[in-house]
Write a protein that holds these residues in place. Structure first.
Motif, PDB file in Angstrom:
ATOM      1  N   GLY A  22      40.953  72.000  53.253  1.00 28.14           N
ATOM      2  CA  GLY A  22      40.870  73.451  53.348  1.00 28.14           C
ATOM      3  C   GLY A  22      39.444  73.959  53.300  1.00 28.14           C
ATOM      4  N   THR A  23      39.290  75.215  53.688  1.00 29.30           N
ATOM      5  CA  THR A  23      37.999  75.884  53.654  1.00 29.30           C
ATOM      6  C   THR A  23      37.898  76.723  52.391  1.00 29.30           C
ATOM      7  OG1 THR A  23      37.967  75.999  56.071  1.00 29.30           O
ATOM      8  CG2 THR A  23      36.458  77.471  54.884  1.00 29.30           C
ATOM      9  N   TYR A  24      36.856  76.501  51.593  1.00 31.47           N
ATOM     10  CA  TYR A  24      36.691  77.243  50.344  1.00 31.47           C
ATOM     11  C   TYR A  24      36.612  78.746  50.622  1.00 31.47           C
ATOM     12  CZ  TYR A  24      34.644  78.772  45.909  1.00 31.47           C
ATOM     13  OH  TYR A  24      34.405  79.419  44.717  1.00 31.47           O
ATOM     14  N   LYS A  25      37.407  79.508  49.902  1.00 31.32           N
ATOM     15  CA  LYS A  25      37.527  80.957  50.048  1.00 31.32           C
ATOM     16  C   LYS A  25      38.065  81.365  51.420  1.00 31.32           C
ATOM     17  CE  LYS A  25      34.193  82.429  46.560  1.00 31.32           C
ATOM     18  NZ  LYS A  25      33.012  83.272  46.251  1.00 31.32           N
ATOM     19  N   GLY A  26      38.658  80.420  52.120  1.00 34.88           N
ATOM     20  CA  GLY A  26      39.247  80.744  53.412  1.00 34.88           C
ATOM     21  C   GLY A  26      40.693  81.207  53.252  1.00 34.88           C
ATOM     22  N   PHE A  27      41.294  81.612  54.367  1.00 39.67           N
ATOM     23  CA  PHE A  27      42.703  82.010  54.405  1.00 39.67           C
ATOM     24  C   PHE A  27      43.415  81.106  55.407  1.00 39.67           C
ATOM     25  CE2 PHE A  27      40.834  85.790  52.597  1.00 39.67           C
ATOM     26  CZ  PHE A  27      41.782  86.213  51.695  1.00 39.67           C
ATOM     27  N   MET A  28      44.417  80.411  54.897  1.00 41.33           N
ATOM     28  CA  MET A  28      45.115  79.412  55.690  1.00 41.33           C
ATOM     29  C   MET A  28      46.471  79.957  56.130  1.00 41.33           C
ATOM     30  SD  MET A  28      45.985  75.512  54.515  1.00 41.33           S
ATOM     31  CE  MET A  28      44.242  75.206  54.204  1.00 41.33           C
ATOM     32  N   GLU A  29      46.784  79.786  57.380  1.00 38.51           N
ATOM     33  CA  GLU A  29      48.114  80.121  57.898  1.00 38.51           C
ATOM     34  C   GLU A  29      48.914  78.835  58.021  1.00 38.51           C
ATOM     35  OE1 GLU A  29      50.242  81.815  61.974  1.00 38.51           O
ATOM     36  OE2 GLU A  29      48.192  82.446  61.502  1.00 38.51           O
ATOM     37  N   ILE A  30      50.069  78.810  57.370  1.00 35.87           N
ATOM     38  CA  ILE A  30      50.928  77.627  57.400  1.00 35.87           C
ATOM     39  C   ILE A  30      52.277  78.009  57.985  1.00 35.87           C
ATOM     40  CG2 ILE A  30      52.056  75.841  56.037  1.00 35.87           C
ATOM     41  CD1 ILE A  30      49.875  76.073  53.987  1.00 35.87           C
ATOM     42  N   ILE A  31      52.677  77.313  59.019  1.00 35.53           N
ATOM     43  CA  ILE A  31      53.977  77.523  59.652  1.00 35.53           C
ATOM     44  C   ILE A  31      54.854  76.327  59.286  1.00 35.53           C
ATOM     45  CG2 ILE A  31      55.222  77.831  61.831  1.00 35.53           C
ATOM     46  CD1 ILE A  31      52.468  78.819  62.982  1.00 35.53           C
ATOM     47  N   PHE A  32      55.898  76.574  58.493  1.00 31.95           N
ATOM     48  CA  PHE A  32      56.817  75.505  58.108  1.00 31.95           C
ATOM     49  C   PHE A  32      57.942  75.438  59.131  1.00 31.95           C
ATOM     50  CE2 PHE A  32      55.008  76.793  53.968  1.00 31.95           C
ATOM     51  CZ  PHE A  32      54.543  75.562  53.540  1.00 31.95           C
ATOM     52  N   GLN A  33      58.155  74.265  59.678  1.00 31.90           N
ATOM     53  CA  GLN A  33      59.219  74.059  60.658  1.00 31.90           C
ATOM     54  C   GLN A  33      60.197  73.034  60.108  1.00 31.90           C
ATOM     55  OE1 GLN A  33      57.907  73.474  64.684  1.00 31.90           O
ATOM     56  NE2 GLN A  33      59.827  72.496  65.304  1.00 31.90           N
ATOM     57  N   ASN A  34      61.437  73.463  59.902  1.00 26.28           N
ATOM     58  CA  ASN A  34      62.450  72.610  59.280  1.00 26.28           C
ATOM     59  C   ASN A  34      63.336  71.991  60.358  1.00 26.28           C
ATOM     60  OD1 ASN A  34      64.344  71.387  57.699  1.00 26.28           O
ATOM     61  ND2 ASN A  34      65.245  73.270  56.892  1.00 26.28           N
ATOM     62  N   ASN A  35      63.157  70.715  60.588  1.00 27.23           N
ATOM     63  CA  ASN A  35      63.975  70.004  61.572  1.00 27.23           C
ATOM     64  C   ASN A  35      65.114  69.235  60.922  1.00 27.23           C
ATOM     65  OD1 ASN A  35      62.065  70.929  63.418  1.00 27.23           O
ATOM     66  ND2 ASN A  35      62.125  69.040  64.608  1.00 27.23           N
ATOM     67  N   ASP A  36      65.356  69.509  59.645  1.00 24.30           N
ATOM     68  CA  ASP A  36      66.474  68.892  58.947  1.00 24.30           C
ATOM     69  C   ASP A  36      67.697  69.803  59.086  1.00 24.30           C
ATOM     70  OD1 ASP A  36      67.958  67.186  57.387  1.00 24.30           O
ATOM     71  OD2 ASP A  36      66.501  67.086  55.760  1.00 24.30           O
ATOM     72  N   THR A  37      68.804  69.374  58.539  1.00 24.47           N
ATOM     73  CA  THR A  37      70.053  70.154  58.642  1.00 24.47           C
ATOM     74  C   THR A  37      70.348  70.936  57.373  1.00 24.47           C
ATOM     75  OG1 THR A  37      71.300  68.211  57.901  1.00 24.47           O
ATOM     76  CG2 THR A  37      71.038  68.527  60.287  1.00 24.47           C
ATOM     77  N   THR A  38      69.450  70.877  56.387  1.00 22.28           N
ATOM     78  CA  THR A  38      69.644  71.590  55.138  1.00 22.28           C
ATOM     79  C   THR A  38      68.447  72.489  54.849  1.00 22.28           C
ATOM     80  OG1 THR A  38      68.672  69.763  53.872  1.00 22.28           O
ATOM     81  CG2 THR A  38      71.061  69.740  54.172  1.00 22.28           C
ATOM     82  N   VAL A  39      68.640  73.443  53.940  1.00 24.71           N
ATOM     83  CA  VAL A  39      67.553  74.322  53.540  1.00 24.71           C
ATOM     84  C   VAL A  39      66.488  73.505  52.813  1.00 24.71           C
ATOM     85  CG1 VAL A  39      66.907  76.292  52.081  1.00 24.71           C
ATOM     86  CG2 VAL A  39      69.061  76.331  53.357  1.00 24.71           C
ATOM     87  N   GLN A  40      65.229  73.741  53.143  1.00 23.38           N
ATOM     88  CA  GLN A  40      64.122  73.073  52.473  1.00 23.38           C
ATOM     89  C   GLN A  40      63.311  74.091  51.672  1.00 23.38           C
ATOM     90  OE1 GLN A  40      63.595  69.727  52.492  1.00 23.38           O
ATOM     91  NE2 GLN A  40      65.490  69.588  53.671  1.00 23.38           N
ATOM     92  N   SER A  41      62.940  73.734  50.450  1.00 31.14           N
ATOM     93  CA  SER A  41      62.101  74.584  49.616  1.00 31.14           C
ATOM     94  C   SER A  41      60.760  73.899  49.408  1.00 31.14           C
ATOM     95  CB  SER A  41      62.767  74.835  48.254  1.00 31.14           C
ATOM     96  OG  SER A  41      63.955  75.572  48.407  1.00 31.14           O
ATOM     97  N   TYR A  42      59.698  74.667  49.523  1.00 31.57           N
ATOM     98  CA  TYR A  42      58.356  74.137  49.340  1.00 31.57           C
ATOM     99  C   TYR A  42      57.746  74.709  48.074  1.00 31.57           C
ATOM    100  CZ  TYR A  42      58.314  72.187  54.053  1.00 31.57           C
ATOM    101  OH  TYR A  42      58.587  71.445  55.169  1.00 31.57           O
ATOM    102  N   HIS A  43      57.152  73.835  47.281  1.00 29.47           N
ATOM    103  CA  HIS A  43      56.469  74.221  46.050  1.00 29.47           C
ATOM    104  C   HIS A  43      54.979  74.345  46.380  1.00 29.47           C
ATOM    105  CE1 HIS A  43      55.606  73.134  41.541  1.00 29.47           C
ATOM    106  NE2 HIS A  43      55.271  74.367  41.852  1.00 29.47           N
ATOM    107  N   MET A  44      54.506  75.584  46.585  1.00 27.96           N
ATOM    108  CA  MET A  44      53.108  75.831  46.930  1.00 27.96           C
ATOM    109  C   MET A  44      52.313  75.938  45.631  1.00 27.96           C
ATOM    110  SD  MET A  44      52.986  76.183  50.335  1.00 27.96           S
ATOM    111  CE  MET A  44      51.687  77.317  50.767  1.00 27.96           C
ATOM    112  N   ASP A  45      51.942  74.790  45.104  1.00 35.73           N
ATOM    113  CA  ASP A  45      51.377  74.737  43.763  1.00 35.73           C
ATOM    114  C   ASP A  45      50.047  75.478  43.667  1.00 35.73           C
ATOM    115  OD1 ASP A  45      53.068  73.386  42.030  1.00 35.73           O
ATOM    116  OD2 ASP A  45      51.451  72.123  41.327  1.00 35.73           O
ATOM    117  N   GLY A  46      49.974  76.403  42.716  1.00 35.56           N
ATOM    118  CA  GLY A  46      48.700  76.989  42.340  1.00 35.56           C
ATOM    119  C   GLY A  46      48.135  78.029  43.283  1.00 35.56           C
ATOM    120  N   TYR A  47      48.899  78.496  44.267  1.00 36.30           N
ATOM    121  CA  TYR A  47      48.340  79.421  45.249  1.00 36.30           C
ATOM    122  C   TYR A  47      49.201  80.672  45.399  1.00 36.30           C
ATOM    123  CZ  TYR A  47      44.793  76.172  46.814  1.00 36.30           C
ATOM    124  OH  TYR A  47      43.700  75.350  46.862  1.00 36.30           O
TER     125      TYR A  47
END
Length: 473
Positions: free
Chosen positions: A437-462
């Motif tokens: 990552g870039t320090y003090k930057g802003f990151m765009e993250i696109i999560f794409q779920n190709n599984d058949t169930t709901v996925q939860s992401y733990h975005m630690d510390g942000y």
């Protein structure tokens, strides 16, 4: 992921340095101290005795109740028979992730050892929870609530409630977390849970044909004509749950550290890891008690119909026990309902929170995005003889030396800063691959779920902001 079963020698070597750094990093804000022993205790969530993970003998664990900017010191003694880490879901750990409690950042606490977590809840308010992050231990408990109150100089964006109630909802298996872990390692699906717990207890006997006699259930006592703040957390491992209270509206006021535009809901889908704060007014006639329900979402087996968590809301002037059918859930397969409900939640940009200035005073529309990642998850596949899930074709391998120490002391080969921006055209692999990552930057993250169930992401510390949500086009 499985933790190493040994103590990182580097953790011992630099322990005194870290203590010195931690003691010198905070100013004059108040300190609060906790001593926790984490051990196996016997409980009967679904009627039969089983081993669960408790804290100071409690299951669920104690509430960590603090105020913005307080310094928190938690001395944890690990009385389990395997390594342990606690992570503080939603606490941001400004400038230093050493206290975050996840494998790869911290050394596990070996069995019989202790570790003192020390962190500041800097510029935060809201409802969160902590849980053990290793070895599927969360499936056995070890979780508890975190309340970060407003400072006295910053008013709540609603009248002070008459009471504050924490509610944990979760799927639950009578099989031990060690056996569940082994099943997952062997590619065996978790299957239908044995029950849904509310505050560590099984369902009220709303239907004698479904719920056996003798199961302890949660009773929440309230006074008529009052307003209570309910902090509801889904602390389960895989099941999205719909939460509702018979004949009562849920006025959403806060979610995971942000005050929301206040809206009434008759029910709310709460996915794994999510936390919501509702105001509930006890404005009914108390002709009987009322059901509190947590039921599974997006499931297609008749077996799931028997898996519903039920607690009781009891007015002091109630005329009798709850009876009759449970309040109806949304259509079990209606994913659009859930998505549109989530889209309806809006940030309250005029309310102060951790600071007096409004939450919306920063012009987030003017952000310059520095990095964009499309992160795709796929169903588990065999990699090097083991079933593993991947993100962009990589299954993460925790390093033998925690990342923070490896970076601080320039240990070569501990990790790679080469996590791909998208799925690469190559075979899946196991690697210690990190986002650069870039320090003090802003990151765009696109999560794409190709599984058949709901996925939860733990975005630690942000802190992060959801800006879009859609089915693939």
């Amino acid at each position: 992921m499985l933790s190493a079963s040994y103590l990182c020698s580097s953790c011992v070597s630099f322990f005194f340095i870290l203590l010195w750094l931690l003691n010198g990093c905070f100013g004059g804000d108040p300190y609060v101290f906790y001593d926790w022993t984490i051990s196996y205790v016997t409980a009967s969530p679904l009627g039969d005795k089983q081993q669960v993970i408790g804290i100071n003998g409690q299951f669920p664990g104690p509430i960590l109740n603090v105020t913005t900017n307080w310094n928190v010191v938690v001395n944890v003694k690990n009385d389990l028979d395997e390594p342990l880490l606690l992570t503080w879901n939603g606490v941001q750990h400004r400038k230093n992730s050493w206290q975050d409690g996840v494998l790869g950042t911290n050394c596990p606490i070996p069995a019989g050892w202790n570790w003192t977590y020390q962190f500041q809840v800097k510029d935060q308010i809201g409802s969160f929870f902590y849980f053990p992050s290793l070895d599927f231990q969360r499936a056995a408990g070890g979780y508890g609530g975190i309340i970060i109150n407003n400072r006295d100089v910053i008013p709540l964006p609603f009248a002070v409630p008459d009471g504050d109630i924490t509610i944990f909802i979760s799927d639950w298996y009578t099989k031990s977390h060690k056996k569940l872990r082994k099943d997952v390692e062997n590619g065996v699906d978790l299957g239908v849970p044995d029950g849904i717990l509310i505050n560590g207890l099984g369902p009220y006997r709303y239907d004698a044909a479904i719920v056996p006699d003798g199961i302890p259930y949660q009773l929440i006592n309230v006074e008529p004509g009052k307003t209570y703040r309910l902090r509801v957390h889904n602390v389960g491992i895989s099941t999205s749950l719909n939460f509702r209270i018979q004949n009562h509206n849920l006025l959403l006021v806060e979610t995971e550290g942000s005050y929301t535009v206040q809206q009434n809901y008759t029910n709310m889908d709460i996915h794994v890891g999510q936390s919501f704060s509702f105001l509930v007014t006890t404005d009914q006639n108390a002709s009987s008690d009322y059901y509190i329900v947590a039921s599974p979402r997006f499931v297609n087996s008749s077996e799931w119909n028997k898996v519903t968590g039920v607690a009781i809301l009891h007015y002091s002037n109630s005329l009798g026990p709850a009876s009759g059918p449970l309040p109806d859930p949304p259509n079990a397969y209606d994913t659009y309902f859930s998505m549109n409900q989530a889209r309806s939640i809006r940030w309250n940009v005029s309310a102060g929170a951790a600071r007096p200035n409004p939450q919306g005073s920063f012009k987030y529309g003017q952000i310059t995005v520095t990095d964009v990642y499309v992160i795709l998850n796929r169903p588990a596949e065999l990699i090097e003889g083991k079933w593993r899930t991947t993100l962009n074709g990589i299954s993460y391998l925790p390093p033998s030396t925690p990342l923070m120490l490896a970076q601080q002391f320039n240990i070569p080969g501990a990790y790679k800063l080469d996590f791909p921006y998208k799925l690469m055209s190559r075979a899946p692999k196991v690697d210690t691959s990190l986002i650069n990552g870039t320090y003090k930057g802003f990151m765009e993250i696109i999560f794409q779920n190709n599984d058949t169930t709901v996925q939860s992401y733990h975005m630690d510390g942000y802190a992060f902001f959801v800006v879009g949500w859609q089915f693939p086009i």
